[in-house]
Design a protein around this motif. Structure first.
Motif, PDB file in Angstrom:
ATOM      1  N   GLY A 138      50.311  28.868  43.477  1.00  0.00           N
ATOM      2  CA  GLY A 138      50.756  27.494  43.324  1.00  0.00           C
ATOM      3  C   GLY A 138      49.653  26.538  43.714  1.00  0.00           C
ATOM      4  O   GLY A 138      48.482  26.898  43.849  1.00  0.00           O
ATOM      5  N   GLY A 139      50.031  25.286  43.897  1.00  0.00           N
ATOM      6  CA  GLY A 139      49.062  24.286  44.321  1.00  0.00           C
ATOM      7  C   GLY A 139      48.132  23.844  43.214  1.00  0.00           C
ATOM      8  O   GLY A 139      48.474  23.828  42.025  1.00  0.00           O
ATOM      9  N   VAL A 140      46.921  23.505  43.598  1.00  0.00           N
ATOM     10  CA  VAL A 140      45.931  22.968  42.650  1.00  0.00           C
ATOM     11  C   VAL A 140      45.561  24.009  41.594  1.00  0.00           C
ATOM     12  O   VAL A 140      45.365  23.671  40.418  1.00  0.00           O
ATOM     13  CB  VAL A 140      44.685  22.491  43.413  1.00  0.00           C
ATOM     14  N   MET A 141      45.467  25.277  41.993  1.00  0.00           N
ATOM     15  CA  MET A 141      45.095  26.313  41.030  1.00  0.00           C
ATOM     16  C   MET A 141      46.138  26.437  39.920  1.00  0.00           C
ATOM     17  O   MET A 141      45.800  26.554  38.742  1.00  0.00           O
ATOM     18  CB  MET A 141      44.916  27.649  41.743  1.00  0.00           C
ATOM     19  N   LEU A 142      47.425  26.402  40.289  1.00  0.00           N
ATOM     20  CA  LEU A 142      48.477  26.479  39.276  1.00  0.00           C
ATOM     21  C   LEU A 142      48.471  25.230  38.399  1.00  0.00           C
ATOM     22  O   LEU A 142      48.658  25.321  37.176  1.00  0.00           O
ATOM     23  CB  LEU A 142      49.840  26.650  39.957  1.00  0.00           C
ATOM     24  N   ALA A 143      48.262  24.072  39.010  1.00  0.00           N
ATOM     25  CA  ALA A 143      48.194  22.843  38.221  1.00  0.00           C
ATOM     26  C   ALA A 143      47.045  22.896  37.220  1.00  0.00           C
ATOM     27  O   ALA A 143      47.195  22.506  36.051  1.00  0.00           O
ATOM     28  CB  ALA A 143      48.032  21.643  39.155  1.00  0.00           C
ATOM     29  N   PHE A 144      45.882  23.390  37.643  1.00  0.00           N
ATOM     30  CA  PHE A 144      44.748  23.509  36.725  1.00  0.00           C
ATOM     31  C   PHE A 144      45.058  24.478  35.590  1.00  0.00           C
ATOM     32  O   PHE A 144      44.681  24.240  34.433  1.00  0.00           O
ATOM     33  CB  PHE A 144      43.512  23.972  37.489  1.00  0.00           C
ATOM     34  N   ALA A 145      45.757  25.585  35.915  1.00  0.00           N
ATOM     35  CA  ALA A 145      46.107  26.552  34.874  1.00  0.00           C
ATOM     36  C   ALA A 145      46.995  25.917  33.808  1.00  0.00           C
ATOM     37  O   ALA A 145      46.804  26.150  32.598  1.00  0.00           O
ATOM     38  CB  ALA A 145      46.803  27.757  35.507  1.00  0.00           C
ATOM     39  N   PHE A 146      47.944  25.082  34.212  1.00  0.00           N
ATOM     40  CA  PHE A 146      48.820  24.430  33.237  1.00  0.00           C
ATOM     41  C   PHE A 146      48.088  23.319  32.495  1.00  0.00           C
ATOM     42  O   PHE A 146      48.363  23.087  31.309  1.00  0.00           O
ATOM     43  CB  PHE A 146      50.069  23.890  33.940  1.00  0.00           C
ATOM     44  N   ILE A 147      47.178  22.636  33.157  1.00  0.00           N
ATOM     45  CA  ILE A 147      46.390  21.616  32.459  1.00  0.00           C
ATOM     46  C   ILE A 147      45.515  22.267  31.392  1.00  0.00           C
ATOM     47  O   ILE A 147      45.379  21.760  30.266  1.00  0.00           O
ATOM     48  CB  ILE A 147      45.529  20.837  33.462  1.00  0.00           C
ATOM     49  N   ALA A 148      44.915  23.421  31.740  1.00  0.00           N
ATOM     50  CA  ALA A 148      44.070  24.120  30.776  1.00  0.00           C
ATOM     51  C   ALA A 148      44.869  24.710  29.625  1.00  0.00           C
ATOM     52  O   ALA A 148      44.324  24.973  28.546  1.00  0.00           O
ATOM     53  CB  ALA A 148      43.287  25.233  31.486  1.00  0.00           C
ATOM     54  N   THR A 149      46.185  24.920  29.837  1.00  0.00           N
ATOM     55  CA  THR A 149      47.024  25.519  28.793  1.00  0.00           C
ATOM     56  C   THR A 149      47.749  24.470  27.963  1.00  0.00           C
ATOM     57  O   THR A 149      47.795  24.556  26.734  1.00  0.00           O
ATOM     58  CB  THR A 149      48.057  26.472  29.424  1.00  0.00           C
ATOM     59  N   PHE A 150      48.338  23.461  28.630  1.00  0.00           N
ATOM     60  CA  PHE A 150      49.169  22.475  27.931  1.00  0.00           C
ATOM     61  C   PHE A 150      48.560  21.078  27.915  1.00  0.00           C
ATOM     62  O   PHE A 150      49.185  20.151  27.392  1.00  0.00           O
ATOM     63  CB  PHE A 150      50.555  22.390  28.600  1.00  0.00           C
ATOM     64  N   GLY A 151      47.389  20.897  28.517  1.00  0.00           N
ATOM     65  CA  GLY A 151      46.792  19.570  28.595  1.00  0.00           C
ATOM     66  C   GLY A 151      46.269  19.072  27.266  1.00  0.00           C
ATOM     67  O   GLY A 151      46.386  19.731  26.220  1.00  0.00           O
ATOM     68  N   ALA A 152      45.683  17.882  27.318  1.00  0.00           N
ATOM     69  CA  ALA A 152      45.165  17.262  26.101  1.00  0.00           C
ATOM     70  C   ALA A 152      44.034  18.088  25.510  1.00  0.00           C
ATOM     71  O   ALA A 152      43.223  18.672  26.231  1.00  0.00           O
ATOM     72  CB  ALA A 152      44.682  15.842  26.420  1.00  0.00           C
ATOM     73  N   GLN A 153      43.998  18.162  24.185  1.00  0.00           N
ATOM     74  CA  GLN A 153      42.962  18.852  23.406  1.00  0.00           C
ATOM     75  C   GLN A 153      42.963  20.371  23.619  1.00  0.00           C
ATOM     76  O   GLN A 153      41.987  21.035  23.281  1.00  0.00           O
ATOM     77  CB  GLN A 153      41.570  18.289  23.738  1.00  0.00           C
ATOM     78  N   THR A 154      44.031  20.912  24.145  1.00  0.00           N
ATOM     79  CA  THR A 154      44.131  22.372  24.255  1.00  0.00           C
ATOM     80  C   THR A 154      44.772  22.930  22.987  1.00  0.00           C
ATOM     81  O   THR A 154      45.389  22.207  22.197  1.00  0.00           O
ATOM     82  CB  THR A 154      44.972  22.785  25.477  1.00  0.00           C
ATOM     83  N   LEU A 155      44.620  24.241  22.781  1.00  0.00           N
ATOM     84  CA  LEU A 155      45.162  24.866  21.581  1.00  0.00           C
ATOM     85  C   LEU A 155      46.671  24.741  21.521  1.00  0.00           C
ATOM     86  O   LEU A 155      47.246  24.423  20.466  1.00  0.00           O
ATOM     87  CB  LEU A 155      44.744  26.341  21.544  1.00  0.00           C
ATOM     88  N   SER A 169      50.852  17.402  26.665  1.00  0.00           N
ATOM     89  CA  SER A 169      50.018  16.855  27.732  1.00  0.00           C
ATOM     90  C   SER A 169      50.718  15.702  28.446  1.00  0.00           C
ATOM     91  O   SER A 169      50.662  15.578  29.671  1.00  0.00           O
ATOM     92  CB  SER A 169      48.677  16.387  27.175  1.00  0.00           C
ATOM     93  N   THR A 170      51.401  14.844  27.709  1.00  0.00           N
ATOM     94  CA  THR A 170      52.148  13.748  28.325  1.00  0.00           C
ATOM     95  C   THR A 170      53.328  14.278  29.125  1.00  0.00           C
ATOM     96  O   THR A 170      53.623  13.800  30.224  1.00  0.00           O
ATOM     97  CB  THR A 170      52.634  12.767  27.254  1.00  0.00           C
ATOM     98  N   PHE A 171      54.019  15.274  28.566  1.00  0.00           N
ATOM     99  CA  PHE A 171      55.176  15.853  29.253  1.00  0.00           C
ATOM    100  C   PHE A 171      54.766  16.535  30.548  1.00  0.00           C
ATOM    101  O   PHE A 171      55.489  16.481  31.546  1.00  0.00           O
ATOM    102  CB  PHE A 171      55.851  16.860  28.309  1.00  0.00           C
ATOM    103  N   LEU A 172      53.598  17.155  30.575  1.00  0.00           N
ATOM    104  CA  LEU A 172      53.159  17.895  31.748  1.00  0.00           C
ATOM    105  C   LEU A 172      52.962  16.989  32.946  1.00  0.00           C
ATOM    106  O   LEU A 172      53.188  17.401  34.082  1.00  0.00           O
ATOM    107  CB  LEU A 172      51.856  18.639  31.433  1.00  0.00           C
ATOM    108  N   TYR A 173      52.576  15.744  32.733  1.00  0.00           N
ATOM    109  CA  TYR A 173      52.295  14.816  33.828  1.00  0.00           C
ATOM    110  C   TYR A 173      53.501  13.948  34.181  1.00  0.00           C
ATOM    111  O   TYR A 173      53.344  12.862  34.736  1.00  0.00           O
ATOM    112  CB  TYR A 173      51.107  13.928  33.467  1.00  0.00           C
ATOM    113  N   SER A 174      54.688  14.430  33.898  1.00  0.00           N
ATOM    114  CA  SER A 174      55.922  13.728  34.250  1.00  0.00           C
ATOM    115  C   SER A 174      56.743  14.587  35.211  1.00  0.00           C
ATOM    116  O   SER A 174      56.450  15.771  35.410  1.00  0.00           O
ATOM    117  CB  SER A 174      56.740  13.408  32.989  1.00  0.00           C
TER     118      SER A 174
END
Length: 310
Positions: A138-155, A169-174
């Motif tokens: 969890g924590g920052v590492m899990l957040a980075f994993a989701f940003i890299a997966t569902f964030g902007a400009q990801t596959l 990407s918008t949904f992830l930051y809510s």
């Protein structure tokens, strides 16, 4: 032939002085010494709990009962009249409840699937190991994993956006988007918490139902589900409490608050409620009350689960 005094002492009679008492005293002394060594080994963990959990927790909660001048007061609890604070509590409760229910259902299905594999097989070993790791991820590492997966400009974001016009990407930051990472570490935690109870279902119970002419549905309706219900709801409460108290993952994804743990951070950095001091301590006290109720219910359900497991 010489006969020992202990051998001829009648049953129930007091042993002569200097015979049995010496051995008893020695055994008791050794037992006390072992117990003392055991407590000595527990001391580092006790010091850790005291310094990093008990003392900060007491200080944080107690601060809510003092005003800016250090006098005892209950006026700080007027913070709960603020609609933003109430909204944060409501958001934390529904977010924790939704992620806990999803994690509990998925985790229970995983446990049911594992019931058909060998307990000492490869599949069971892999799932147990993965659950132990992912439950603590969890924590920052899990957040980075989701940003890299569902964030902007990801596959994933490009595929979903092109197929459904839904921006991941918008949904992830809510606040609603926190359901994804919370469920990620909630499912393996459910597997770890619920699997021992699932393994407690004895095969003889199913055989007894079949002997009496019952079906597999009868077994689950009359035996399996009632027996597993306390363990399931106990694990559900544990998942809710885990999500309700989570902070690091949410803080890495959301910077403007929205749940109560982030509201406490905001109050520690800037007072936003005019005329109310130590708002962070007040909010911490509210969380402690909710957690105390949850842990009390969990203890009752856990006691009921252990009753049939014995």
């Amino acid at each position: 032939m010489t006969t020992s005094t202990a051998a001829i002492t009648p049953v129930g009679a007091a042993a002569p002085a200097g015979t049995e008492q010496v051995g008893t005293r020695g055994a008791g002394g050794r037992s006390l010494r072992r117990r003392g060594v055991g407590w000595l080994g527990f001391a580092p963990f006790g010091v850790y709990v005291l310094l990093f959990l008990a003392v900060p927790g007491v200080v944080a909660v107690a601060s809510g009962f003092f005003d800016a001048d250090g006098r005892l007061t209950l006026a700080n609890f007027a913070a709960f009249a603020d609609p933003v604070i109430r909204s944060n509590f409501v958001s934390s409760i529904w977010l924790s409840a939704l992620s806990a229910v999803i994690s509990a259902i998925v985790g229970a299905l995983v446990c049911w699937a594992l019931g058909s594999v060998r307990p000492d097989g490869l599949v069971r070993a892999v799932v147990d190991s993965a659950s132990s790791v992912f439950a603590q991820f969890g924590g920052v590492m899990l957040a980075f994993a989701f940003i890299a997966t569902f964030g902007a400009q990801t596959l994933v974001q490009q595929v979903v956006l092109g197929a459904t016009s839904f921006d991941t990407s918008t949904f992830l930051y809510s606040v609603a988007g926190l359901v994804l990472p919370y469920t990620y570490f909630g499912v393996p935690l459910m597997v770890l918490a619920f699997m021992p109870a699932f393994e407690g279902l004895k095969p003889q119970w199913g055989e007894a139902v079949a002997t009496l002419g019952g079906t597999r549905l009868d077994f689950w309706r009359r035996i399996g589900l009632p027996v597993l219900a306390p363990a399931f709801f106990g694990a559900l409460i544990l998942l809710f409490a885990n999500a309700f108290s989570s902070y690091a993952t949410a803080a890495a994804l959301i910077s403007q608050g929205g749940i109560i743990t982030l509201a406490i951070r905001q109050q520690l950095t800037s007072e936003t409620i005019v005329g109310v001091a130590n708002t962070a301590g007040v909010l911490a006290a509210g969380m402690v009350v909710i957690m105390a109720v949850l842990m009390s219910l969990y203890a009752l359900l856990e006691r009921r689960t252990r009753r049939w497991q014995r």
